[in-house]
Design an enzyme around this catalytic site. Structure first.
Site, mmCIF file in Angstrom:
data_model
loop_
_atom_site.group_PDB
_atom_site.id
_atom_site.type_symbol
_atom_site.label_atom_id
_atom_site.label_comp_id
_atom_site.label_asym_id
_atom_site.label_seq_id
_atom_site.Cartn_x
_atom_site.Cartn_y
_atom_site.Cartn_z
ATOM 1 N N ASP A 198 0.850 -1.191 0.000
ATOM 2 C CA ASP A 198 0.000 0.000 0.000
ATOM 3 C C ASP A 198 0.892 1.249 0.000
ATOM 4 O OD1 ASP A 198 -2.355 1.488 0.188
ATOM 5 O OD2 ASP A 198 -2.301 1.501 2.382
ATOM 6 N N HIS A 199 0.614 2.186 -0.864
ATOM 7 C CA HIS A 199 1.356 3.456 -0.926
ATOM 8 C C HIS A 199 2.862 3.291 -1.019
ATOM 9 C CE1 HIS A 199 -1.951 6.303 -0.494
ATOM 10 N NE2 HIS A 199 -2.484 5.452 0.352
#
Length: 283
Positions: free
Chosen positions: A81-82
Protein backbone atom coordinates in the site's frame (compact mmCIF):
# COMPACT_ATOMS: atom_id res chain seq x y z
CA UNK A 1 -4.16 -19.30 -2.32
CA UNK A 2 -2.04 -16.35 -3.41
CA UNK A 3 -3.41 -14.49 -6.45
CA UNK A 4 -2.72 -11.16 -8.12
CA UNK A 5 -4.69 -8.01 -7.52
CA UNK A 6 -5.64 -7.98 -11.19
CA UNK A 7 -7.33 -11.42 -11.01
CA UNK A 8 -9.30 -10.47 -7.92
CA UNK A 9 -10.30 -6.97 -8.98
CA UNK A 10 -11.26 -7.87 -12.54
CA UNK A 11 -13.84 -10.26 -11.09
CA UNK A 12 -15.07 -7.59 -8.67
CA UNK A 13 -15.25 -5.09 -11.57
CA UNK A 14 -17.19 -7.55 -13.75
CA UNK A 15 -19.61 -8.57 -10.98
CA UNK A 16 -20.05 -5.19 -9.29
CA UNK A 17 -18.71 -5.77 -5.77
CA UNK A 18 -15.66 -4.62 -3.79
CA UNK A 19 -12.85 -6.52 -2.08
CA UNK A 20 -11.60 -5.33 1.30
CA UNK A 21 -7.89 -4.47 1.57
CA UNK A 22 -6.93 -4.65 5.24
CA UNK A 23 -3.66 -3.32 6.64
CA UNK A 24 -1.50 -5.86 8.47
CA UNK A 25 1.21 -5.26 11.07
CA UNK A 26 1.51 -8.54 12.98
CA UNK A 27 0.45 -12.19 13.12
CA UNK A 28 -2.82 -11.66 14.99
CA UNK A 29 -4.06 -9.11 12.45
CA UNK A 30 -3.25 -11.49 9.57
CA UNK A 31 -5.02 -14.38 11.34
CA UNK A 32 -8.10 -12.26 12.11
CA UNK A 33 -8.44 -11.18 8.46
CA UNK A 34 -7.92 -14.68 7.04
CA UNK A 35 -10.31 -16.32 9.53
CA UNK A 36 -12.95 -13.72 8.62
CA UNK A 37 -12.40 -14.36 4.90
CA UNK A 38 -12.77 -18.12 5.41
CA UNK A 39 -15.95 -17.75 7.47
CA UNK A 40 -17.48 -15.39 4.90
CA UNK A 41 -16.07 -17.31 1.89
CA UNK A 42 -14.73 -13.98 0.65
CA UNK A 43 -11.67 -13.01 -1.40
CA UNK A 44 -9.39 -10.68 0.56
CA UNK A 45 -6.38 -8.39 0.23
CA UNK A 46 -3.69 -8.29 2.92
CA UNK A 47 -1.83 -5.04 2.51
CA UNK A 48 1.22 -3.53 4.16
CA UNK A 49 1.74 0.20 4.48
CA UNK A 50 5.04 2.05 4.88
CA UNK A 51 4.53 2.01 8.66
CA UNK A 52 3.67 -1.69 8.72
CA UNK A 53 6.84 -2.57 6.79
CA UNK A 54 8.96 -0.35 9.02
CA UNK A 55 7.44 -1.88 12.15
CA UNK A 56 7.57 -5.59 11.25
CA UNK A 57 10.08 -5.64 8.37
CA UNK A 58 9.33 -6.68 4.79
CA UNK A 59 10.60 -10.25 5.44
CA UNK A 60 8.17 -10.85 8.31
CA UNK A 61 5.19 -9.28 6.53
CA UNK A 62 5.91 -11.23 3.33
CA UNK A 63 6.36 -14.52 5.20
CA UNK A 64 3.14 -14.04 7.20
CA UNK A 65 1.14 -13.06 4.11
CA UNK A 66 2.45 -15.86 1.90
CA UNK A 67 1.96 -18.49 4.63
CA UNK A 68 -1.60 -17.29 5.26
CA UNK A 69 -2.38 -17.43 1.52
CA UNK A 70 -0.83 -20.90 1.17
CA UNK A 71 -2.88 -22.34 4.04
CA UNK A 72 -6.29 -21.05 2.96
CA UNK A 73 -8.60 -21.91 0.06
CA UNK A 74 -9.92 -18.36 -0.37
CA UNK A 75 -8.06 -16.13 -2.85
CA UNK A 76 -5.60 -13.80 -1.07
CA UNK A 77 -3.59 -10.89 -2.50
CA UNK A 78 -0.44 -9.67 -0.75
CA UNK A 79 -0.28 -5.97 -1.61
CA UNK A 80 2.05 -3.06 -0.98
CA UNK A 81 0.00 0.00 0.00
CA UNK A 82 1.36 3.46 -0.93
CA UNK A 83 4.74 2.48 -2.29
CA UNK A 84 6.49 5.83 -2.56
CA UNK A 85 9.66 4.95 -4.41
CA UNK A 86 10.85 2.50 -7.04
CA UNK A 87 13.35 0.69 -4.80
CA UNK A 88 10.81 -0.12 -2.11
CA UNK A 89 8.32 -1.42 -4.67
CA UNK A 90 11.03 -3.67 -6.14
CA UNK A 91 11.94 -4.95 -2.65
CA UNK A 92 8.34 -6.03 -2.07
CA UNK A 93 8.14 -7.72 -5.48
CA UNK A 94 11.39 -9.56 -4.69
CA UNK A 95 9.87 -10.82 -1.43
CA UNK A 96 6.82 -12.27 -3.18
CA UNK A 97 4.14 -9.58 -3.03
CA UNK A 98 1.54 -10.32 -5.72
CA UNK A 99 0.39 -6.72 -6.06
CA UNK A 100 1.98 -3.29 -5.50
CA UNK A 101 0.86 0.30 -5.38
CA UNK A 102 3.06 3.07 -6.67
CA UNK A 103 1.86 6.36 -5.22
CA UNK A 104 3.03 9.07 -7.61
CA UNK A 105 0.28 11.49 -6.57
CA UNK A 106 2.85 13.97 -5.23
CA UNK A 107 4.09 14.50 -8.82
CA UNK A 108 2.34 16.34 -11.62
CA UNK A 109 0.43 14.23 -14.15
CA UNK A 110 3.46 13.60 -16.39
CA UNK A 111 5.67 12.70 -13.43
CA UNK A 112 3.03 10.34 -12.05
CA UNK A 113 2.69 8.63 -15.46
CA UNK A 114 6.49 8.27 -15.70
CA UNK A 115 7.04 6.65 -12.26
CA UNK A 116 3.97 4.43 -12.73
CA UNK A 117 5.26 3.17 -16.09
CA UNK A 118 8.70 2.50 -14.60
CA UNK A 119 7.09 0.23 -11.97
CA UNK A 120 4.67 -1.39 -14.44
CA UNK A 121 7.48 -2.35 -16.82
CA UNK A 122 9.09 -4.53 -14.14
CA UNK A 123 5.98 -5.64 -12.21
CA UNK A 124 4.00 -6.82 -15.23
CA UNK A 125 7.04 -8.70 -16.55
CA UNK A 126 7.03 -10.87 -13.40
CA UNK A 127 3.23 -11.19 -13.15
CA UNK A 128 2.64 -8.65 -10.36
CA UNK A 129 -0.31 -6.25 -10.66
CA UNK A 130 -0.02 -2.50 -10.13
CA UNK A 131 -2.29 0.08 -8.49
CA UNK A 132 -1.68 3.82 -8.94
CA UNK A 133 -3.26 6.94 -7.46
CA UNK A 134 -4.50 10.05 -9.19
CA UNK A 135 -5.55 13.10 -7.22
CA UNK A 136 -4.56 13.52 -3.57
CA UNK A 137 -6.41 11.83 -0.69
CA UNK A 138 -6.41 14.01 2.44
CA UNK A 139 -5.22 13.04 5.92
CA UNK A 140 -2.22 11.02 7.08
CA UNK A 141 -1.19 7.54 5.97
CA UNK A 142 1.86 6.73 8.13
CA UNK A 143 4.41 9.45 7.17
CA UNK A 144 2.53 10.74 4.11
CA UNK A 145 0.39 13.75 5.07
CA UNK A 146 -1.93 15.65 2.74
CA UNK A 147 -3.58 18.77 4.12
CA UNK A 148 -7.35 18.66 3.62
CA UNK A 149 -7.37 21.92 1.68
CA UNK A 150 -4.66 20.49 -0.59
CA UNK A 151 -6.61 17.30 -1.25
CA UNK A 152 -7.42 17.46 -4.95
CA UNK A 153 -10.27 15.41 -6.38
CA UNK A 154 -9.43 13.19 -9.36
CA UNK A 155 -10.09 14.82 -12.73
CA UNK A 156 -11.91 12.30 -15.01
CA UNK A 157 -10.14 13.50 -18.17
CA UNK A 158 -6.73 13.25 -16.49
CA UNK A 159 -7.70 9.76 -15.28
CA UNK A 160 -8.52 8.72 -18.85
CA UNK A 161 -5.17 9.97 -20.15
CA UNK A 162 -3.32 8.39 -17.20
CA UNK A 163 -4.82 4.94 -17.82
CA UNK A 164 -4.32 5.12 -21.59
CA UNK A 165 -0.65 5.99 -21.13
CA UNK A 166 0.15 3.49 -18.35
CA UNK A 167 -2.08 0.41 -18.71
CA UNK A 168 -2.29 0.32 -14.88
CA UNK A 169 -4.41 -2.51 -13.38
CA UNK A 170 -6.40 -0.44 -10.86
CA UNK A 171 -6.68 3.23 -9.96
CA UNK A 172 -7.17 4.87 -6.57
CA UNK A 173 -9.26 8.00 -6.95
CA UNK A 174 -9.75 11.00 -4.67
CA UNK A 175 -13.50 11.54 -4.23
CA UNK A 176 -13.85 12.93 -0.70
CA UNK A 177 -12.43 10.31 1.67
CA UNK A 178 -9.45 10.90 4.00
CA UNK A 179 -6.85 8.77 5.73
CA UNK A 180 -7.13 8.41 9.52
CA UNK A 181 -9.97 9.43 11.85
CA UNK A 182 -12.59 11.79 10.42
CA UNK A 183 -13.56 15.15 11.86
CA UNK A 184 -17.25 15.12 10.97
CA UNK A 185 -18.86 13.00 8.28
CA UNK A 186 -17.12 12.64 4.91
CA UNK A 187 -19.10 13.60 1.82
CA UNK A 188 -18.29 11.41 -1.17
CA UNK A 189 -18.57 12.76 -4.70
CA UNK A 190 -20.75 9.97 -6.15
CA UNK A 191 -21.17 11.70 -9.52
CA UNK A 192 -17.40 11.76 -9.94
CA UNK A 193 -17.15 8.00 -9.18
CA UNK A 194 -19.86 7.28 -11.77
CA UNK A 195 -18.24 9.44 -14.47
CA UNK A 196 -14.74 8.00 -13.91
CA UNK A 197 -16.08 4.43 -13.92
CA UNK A 198 -17.95 4.98 -17.20
CA UNK A 199 -14.91 6.61 -18.81
CA UNK A 200 -12.32 4.06 -17.66
CA UNK A 201 -14.33 0.81 -17.36
CA UNK A 202 -11.76 -0.68 -14.93
CA UNK A 203 -11.33 -1.49 -11.21
CA UNK A 204 -11.40 1.63 -9.02
CA UNK A 205 -10.00 1.91 -5.49
CA UNK A 206 -11.23 3.88 -2.47
CA UNK A 207 -8.66 4.83 0.18
CA UNK A 208 -9.42 6.31 3.59
CA UNK A 209 -12.69 4.41 3.99
CA UNK A 210 -12.70 3.74 7.73
CA UNK A 211 -15.41 5.87 9.30
CA UNK A 212 -17.38 6.41 6.08
CA UNK A 213 -21.07 5.54 6.72
CA UNK A 214 -22.10 2.07 5.50
CA UNK A 215 -24.75 3.42 3.13
CA UNK A 216 -22.21 5.72 1.45
CA UNK A 217 -19.81 2.78 1.00
CA UNK A 218 -22.59 0.62 -0.50
CA UNK A 219 -23.50 3.40 -2.93
CA UNK A 220 -19.83 3.86 -3.92
CA UNK A 221 -19.57 0.11 -4.60
CA UNK A 222 -22.75 0.17 -6.69
CA UNK A 223 -21.19 2.97 -8.79
CA UNK A 224 -17.98 1.06 -9.47
CA UNK A 225 -15.57 0.98 -6.50
CA UNK A 226 -13.91 -2.48 -6.43
CA UNK A 227 -11.20 -2.25 -3.74
CA UNK A 228 -11.69 -0.57 -0.38
CA UNK A 229 -8.83 0.09 2.05
CA UNK A 230 -9.43 -0.35 5.77
CA UNK A 231 -6.90 0.38 8.53
CA UNK A 232 -8.27 2.72 11.22
CA UNK A 233 -11.38 0.60 11.89
CA UNK A 234 -9.14 -2.42 12.55
CA UNK A 235 -6.98 -0.41 14.94
CA UNK A 236 -10.07 0.73 16.83
CA UNK A 237 -11.31 -2.90 17.16
CA UNK A 238 -7.84 -4.09 18.22
CA UNK A 239 -7.49 -1.44 20.93
CA UNK A 240 -11.05 -1.98 22.18
CA UNK A 241 -10.50 -5.75 22.53
CA UNK A 242 -7.33 -5.26 24.58
CA UNK A 243 -8.74 -2.47 26.77
CA UNK A 244 -11.87 -4.47 27.64
CA UNK A 245 -9.84 -7.58 28.50
CA UNK A 246 -7.36 -5.69 30.71
CA UNK A 247 -10.15 -3.81 32.44
CA UNK A 248 -11.66 -7.16 33.52
CA UNK A 249 -8.26 -8.86 34.05
CA UNK A 250 -5.84 -6.13 35.17
CA UNK A 251 -3.29 -8.61 36.54
CA UNK A 252 -3.10 -10.84 33.46
CA UNK A 253 0.35 -10.86 31.85
CA UNK A 254 -0.15 -13.57 29.19
CA UNK A 255 0.21 -12.00 25.70
CA UNK A 256 -1.85 -14.86 24.21
CA UNK A 257 -4.79 -14.15 26.48
CA UNK A 258 -4.47 -10.38 26.02
CA UNK A 259 -4.28 -10.56 22.22
CA UNK A 260 -7.02 -13.17 21.65
CA UNK A 261 -9.94 -10.77 22.36
CA UNK A 262 -8.24 -8.18 20.12
CA UNK A 263 -8.05 -10.74 17.33
CA UNK A 264 -11.73 -11.68 17.77
CA UNK A 265 -12.77 -8.01 17.71
CA UNK A 266 -10.81 -7.42 14.49
CA UNK A 267 -12.30 -10.54 12.91
CA UNK A 268 -15.84 -9.28 13.57
CA UNK A 269 -14.92 -5.87 12.15
CA UNK A 270 -13.55 -7.49 8.97
CA UNK A 271 -16.65 -9.68 8.56
CA UNK A 272 -18.89 -6.63 8.89
CA UNK A 273 -16.90 -4.81 6.17
CA UNK A 274 -17.03 -7.81 3.83
CA UNK A 275 -20.82 -7.86 4.17
CA UNK A 276 -21.06 -4.15 3.26
CA UNK A 277 -18.64 -4.53 0.33
CA UNK A 278 -20.65 -7.38 -1.19
CA UNK A 279 -17.70 -9.83 -1.29
CA UNK A 280 -19.33 -12.53 0.89
CA UNK A 281 -19.57 -15.85 -0.97
CA UNK A 282 -17.43 -14.56 -3.87
CA UNK A 283 -14.39 -16.75 -3.14
Amino acid sequence: MLVTGKELLQDAHKNNYAVGAFNVNNMEIVQAIIEAAEEMNSPVILQASQGGLKYAGVEYIAALGKLAAEKTKVPVVLHLDHGTDFDQVMLCIRHGFSSVMIDGSKFDLNGNIAITNKVIEVAHAVGVSVEAELGKIGGTEDHITVDEKDAVFTDPNEAKRFVEETNVDSLAIAVGTAHGVYKGEPKLDFDRIKIIKEMLNMPLVLHGSSGVPDEAIKKAVSLGINKINIDTDLRIAFAKGIKEFLKKNPDNIDPRKILTPAKEAMKEAVKAKMTIFGSVGRA
